[in-house]
Write a protein that holds these residues in place. Structure first.
Motif, PDB file in Angstrom:
ATOM      1  N   VAL A 145      -5.780  20.111 -13.834  1.00 31.06           N
ATOM      2  CA  VAL A 145      -5.534  20.106 -12.628  1.00 31.06           C
ATOM      3  C   VAL A 145      -6.101  19.054 -12.095  1.00 31.06           C
ATOM      4  CG1 VAL A 145      -5.609  21.576 -10.332  1.00 31.06           C
ATOM      5  CG2 VAL A 145      -4.833  22.669 -12.402  1.00 31.06           C
ATOM      6  N   GLY A 146      -5.760  18.420 -11.191  1.00 27.78           N
ATOM      7  CA  GLY A 146      -6.296  17.430 -10.342  1.00 27.78           C
ATOM      8  C   GLY A 146      -5.797  15.962 -10.773  1.00 27.78           C
ATOM      9  N   LEU A 147      -6.301  15.445 -11.716  1.00 25.54           N
ATOM     10  CA  LEU A 147      -5.614  13.983 -12.063  1.00 25.54           C
ATOM     11  C   LEU A 147      -4.358  14.266 -12.626  1.00 25.54           C
ATOM     12  CD1 LEU A 147      -8.810  13.152 -11.731  1.00 25.54           C
ATOM     13  CD2 LEU A 147      -8.469  11.551 -14.099  1.00 25.54           C
ATOM     14  N   SER A 148      -3.987  15.472 -13.382  1.00 27.36           N
ATOM     15  CA  SER A 148      -2.719  15.438 -13.956  1.00 27.36           C
ATOM     16  C   SER A 148      -1.638  15.624 -12.859  1.00 27.36           C
ATOM     17  CB  SER A 148      -2.681  16.750 -14.789  1.00 27.36           C
ATOM     18  OG  SER A 148      -2.935  18.045 -14.260  1.00 27.36           O
ATOM     19  N   ILE A 149      -2.145  16.123 -11.633  1.00 29.84           N
ATOM     20  CA  ILE A 149      -1.138  16.532 -10.477  1.00 29.84           C
ATOM     21  C   ILE A 149      -1.101  15.071  -9.839  1.00 29.84           C
ATOM     22  CG2 ILE A 149      -1.144  17.120  -8.239  1.00 29.84           C
ATOM     23  CD1 ILE A 149      -2.357  19.784  -9.108  1.00 29.84           C
ATOM     24  N   ASP A 167       1.100  -1.025  -0.037  1.00 33.11           N
ATOM     25  CA  ASP A 167      -0.095  -0.017  -0.007  1.00 33.11           C
ATOM     26  C   ASP A 167       0.792   1.172  -0.047  1.00 33.11           C
ATOM     27  OD1 ASP A 167      -2.652  -1.064   0.053  1.00 33.11           O
ATOM     28  OD2 ASP A 167      -2.322  -1.805   2.121  1.00 33.11           O
ATOM     29  N   VAL A 168       0.644   2.288  -0.949  1.00 32.37           N
ATOM     30  CA  VAL A 168       1.394   3.361  -0.943  1.00 32.37           C
ATOM     31  C   VAL A 168       0.571   4.646  -0.921  1.00 32.37           C
ATOM     32  CG1 VAL A 168       2.866   4.668  -2.337  1.00 32.37           C
ATOM     33  CG2 VAL A 168       3.393   2.478  -2.403  1.00 32.37           C
ATOM     34  N   GLU A 169       0.996   5.476   0.147  1.00 32.56           N
ATOM     35  CA  GLU A 169       0.104   6.704   0.310  1.00 32.56           C
ATOM     36  C   GLU A 169       0.812   7.816  -0.043  1.00 32.56           C
ATOM     37  OE1 GLU A 169      -1.218   7.233   4.366  1.00 32.56           O
ATOM     38  OE2 GLU A 169      -2.706   5.549   4.075  1.00 32.56           O
ATOM     39  N   LEU A 170       0.328   8.538  -1.114  1.00 32.69           N
ATOM     40  CA  LEU A 170       1.045   9.703  -1.533  1.00 32.69           C
ATOM     41  C   LEU A 170       0.264  11.007  -1.294  1.00 32.69           C
ATOM     42  CD1 LEU A 170       1.836   8.380  -5.264  1.00 32.69           C
ATOM     43  CD2 LEU A 170       3.289   8.393  -3.193  1.00 32.69           C
ATOM     44  N   LYS A 171       1.142  11.996  -1.132  1.00 30.56           N
ATOM     45  CA  LYS A 171       0.631  13.472  -0.649  1.00 30.56           C
ATOM     46  C   LYS A 171       0.821  14.237  -1.870  1.00 30.56           C
ATOM     47  CE  LYS A 171      -1.370  14.282   2.581  1.00 30.56           C
ATOM     48  NZ  LYS A 171      -1.008  15.340   3.704  1.00 30.56           N
ATOM     49  N   THR A 172      -0.207  14.855  -2.519  1.00 31.50           N
ATOM     50  CA  THR A 172       0.264  15.554  -3.706  1.00 31.50           C
ATOM     51  C   THR A 172       0.688  16.793  -3.365  1.00 31.50           C
ATOM     52  OG1 THR A 172      -2.306  16.242  -3.874  1.00 31.50           O
ATOM     53  CG2 THR A 172      -1.705  14.406  -5.039  1.00 31.50           C
ATOM     54  N   GLU A 173       1.032  17.914  -4.370  1.00 25.36           N
ATOM     55  CA  GLU A 173       1.458  19.142  -3.934  1.00 25.36           C
ATOM     56  C   GLU A 173       0.335  20.198  -3.446  1.00 25.36           C
ATOM     57  OE1 GLU A 173       0.988  21.422  -8.484  1.00 25.36           O
ATOM     58  OE2 GLU A 173       2.976  20.096  -7.971  1.00 25.36           O
ATOM     59  N   ASP A 174      -0.740  19.604  -3.747  1.00 30.62           N
ATOM     60  CA  ASP A 174      -1.932  20.560  -3.171  1.00 30.62           C
ATOM     61  C   ASP A 174      -2.528  19.923  -1.969  1.00 30.62           C
ATOM     62  OD1 ASP A 174      -2.984  18.674  -4.859  1.00 30.62           O
ATOM     63  OD2 ASP A 174      -4.575  19.732  -5.484  1.00 30.62           O
ATOM     64  N   GLY A 175      -1.770  19.029  -1.532  1.00 27.27           N
ATOM     65  CA  GLY A 175      -2.181  18.238  -0.187  1.00 27.27           C
ATOM     66  C   GLY A 175      -3.298  17.348  -0.225  1.00 27.27           C
ATOM     67  N   VAL A 176      -3.539  16.709  -1.436  1.00 23.47           N
ATOM     68  CA  VAL A 176      -4.509  15.295  -1.139  1.00 23.47           C
ATOM     69  C   VAL A 176      -3.865  14.071  -1.305  1.00 23.47           C
ATOM     70  CG1 VAL A 176      -6.180  14.162  -2.945  1.00 23.47           C
ATOM     71  CG2 VAL A 176      -5.879  16.787  -2.915  1.00 23.47           C
ATOM     72  N   LEU A 177      -4.325  13.278  -0.493  1.00 27.82           N
ATOM     73  CA  LEU A 177      -3.820  12.072  -0.010  1.00 27.82           C
ATOM     74  C   LEU A 177      -4.559  10.910  -0.980  1.00 27.82           C
ATOM     75  CD1 LEU A 177      -2.017  10.291   1.842  1.00 27.82           C
ATOM     76  CD2 LEU A 177      -4.371  10.045   3.423  1.00 27.82           C
ATOM     77  N   LEU A 178      -3.524  10.290  -1.746  1.00 26.81           N
ATOM     78  CA  LEU A 178      -3.759   9.103  -2.630  1.00 26.81           C
ATOM     79  C   LEU A 178      -3.537   7.823  -2.257  1.00 26.81           C
ATOM     80  CD1 LEU A 178      -2.249  10.933  -5.718  1.00 26.81           C
ATOM     81  CD2 LEU A 178      -4.810  10.984  -4.912  1.00 26.81           C
ATOM     82  N   ARG A 179      -4.278   6.874  -2.266  1.00 25.28           N
ATOM     83  CA  ARG A 179      -4.017   5.614  -1.750  1.00 25.28           C
ATOM     84  C   ARG A 179      -3.762   4.633  -2.885  1.00 25.28           C
ATOM     85  NH1 ARG A 179      -7.529   7.768   2.239  1.00 25.28           N
ATOM     86  NH2 ARG A 179      -6.511   7.793   4.250  1.00 25.28           N
ATOM     87  N   CYS A 180      -2.566   4.272  -3.322  1.00 23.76           N
ATOM     88  CA  CYS A 180      -2.338   3.505  -4.383  1.00 23.76           C
ATOM     89  C   CYS A 180      -1.806   1.887  -3.950  1.00 23.76           C
ATOM     90  CB  CYS A 180      -1.136   4.289  -5.185  1.00 23.76           C
ATOM     91  SG  CYS A 180      -1.724   6.191  -5.381  1.00 23.76           S
TER      92      CYS A 180
END
Length: 385
Positions: A159-163, A60-73
């Motif tokens: 913006v969004g998915l591209s980030i 499980d990989v959790e990523l924090k985007t530059e605009d502060g959104v947490l992605l669970r991959c």
């Protein structure tokens, strides 16, 4: 009598104006729900299959985007021994570790279509992982699966998915094991547009690109997918203009395009137009798959001869006459084409190649595992992708 006719006429005009206003509002303010139906099928935001349900090791990989959104991959990192009867066998020195072995294999970044979640695409990752022995990073876009946020906001094109895609790429490039591996982007439908955009911004970091049933630009899909909204296409602020991004990708980058000729969501003409754009700067080869499979036909230059100096002569356009938007990946020879492309593009000097019979057998075995997945996949991608 005349007054009645006048009243009726004014009433019709008012109704039409009202419907027009509603349609405009629906397309402009509601297009995110049409374009990014992440809650469908039901429970897609909460019920997310995991790779170990298919016998695949993962992190499980959790990523924090530059605009502060947490992605669970999910990350499927290669191991020396893959416990599958039809896994591609690669001789390995007993003295190296699993991480050292993973560092010698290609890495695939997967970008899925507009509905469901990354878990619904695990059987696809299974083929990359098992038949091609690739590392696989499965991105979960914002607003999808267990990732936080919403896919995009009005007027925030790219913006969004591209980030999210850039965040995933940055993670791979910073990963101690994966950072030096050849990177290939695999995008289906909307995911193809995400992949094209990412490659156009990071061309020097990407080795190759695989696109399935994607579009030239999103507004051009609306008249076909939602005819009633055709007059209001100009209100679509989510452009995903792949036709203008593709020329930014260097001609040296090989591209594989996989087109279902019976695509009922994205007209096949979109893929043909993208291929024409790519062919002006790529070595090209067209697979005309009669029935579901077929004989390869070469093309490229003005004379129809393959140009080996462009795209290293490895770009391909493969047509599947019976492939629809949601089942092209299940067509005969789909995975054979992918394996041949990955093998020739990323591993030209590698001693291990995916045997065609191994790939065919593996994909046949996958059919049983993927039965439920195929049903979900068909339900997932609404006719707005």
């Amino acid at each position: 009598m005349c007054q009645s006719i006048g009243d009726f006429t004014r009433g019709v005009v008012a109704v039409c104006a009202g419907l027009g206003t509603i349609s405009c509002g629906l397309l402009y303010y509601g297009q995110n729900y049409l374009i990014y139906p992440s809650a469908f099928p039901p429970e897609s935001r909460t019920e997310v299959p995991k790779p170990d349900m298919y016998g695949l090791p993962y992190e499980d990989v959790e990523l924090k985007t530059e605009d502060g959104v947490l992605l669970r991959c999910y990350l499927l990192k290669q191991r020396k021994d893959v416990n599958h009867a039809y896994a591609l066998h690669i001789p390995v020195d007993d003295g190296i570790s699993n991480d050292e072995f993973a560092a010698t294999r290609p890495t695939v970044l997967m970008f899925h279509g507009n509905g469901g979640n990354l878990g619904h695409r695990i059987p696809l990752a299974h083929v990359f992982y098992t038949a091609m022995r690739c590392n696989v990073f499965m991105l979960s876009y914002r607003g999808y699966g267990r990732s936080e946020g919403t896919p995009s906001e009005p007027d925030d094109e790219y913006v969004g998915l591209s980030i999210d895609a850039q965040t995933a790429l940055n993670y791979v490039l910073a990963n101690q094991v994966l950072r030096a591996t050849p990177l290939i982007l695999y995008g289906q439908s909307l995911g193809g547009a995400v992949a094209i955009h990412l490659a156009s911004q990071n061309a020097s970091k990407i080795r190759a690109l695989i696109l399935e049933n994607t579009f030239t630009a999103l507004p051009r899909v609306i008249p076909h997918a939602v005819p009633i909204l055709s007059p209001f296409t100009f209100l679509c602020h989510q452009k995903w203009d792949s036709a203008s991004k593709l020329p930014l990708i260097p001609r040296e980058m090989p591209i594989l395009m996989l087109s279902g000729e019976r695509d009922e969501v994205v007209p096949p003409q979109h893929m043909k137009e993208l291929w024409e754009i790519a062919s002006r700067r790529q070595g090209s080869m067209v697979d005309g798959r009669g029935r579901n499979g077929g004989v390869r036909v070469e093309s490229g230059g003005q004379s129809g001869d393959l140009n080996p100096e462009v795209g290293n002569g490895r770009s391909r356009f493969v047509k599947f006459p019976n492939g629809s938007h949601n089942d092209t990946f299940m067509q005969t020879d789909y995975w054979r084409a992918v394996v041949e492309f990955v093998t020739s593009t990323l591993l030209p000097h590698h001693s291990s190649r995916a045997d065609a019979s191994t790939v065919t057998t593996l994909c046949t075995l996958q059919a049983d595992d993927a039965a439920d997945f195929t049903t979900l996949y068909t339900m997932t991608l609404s006719p707005h992708s």
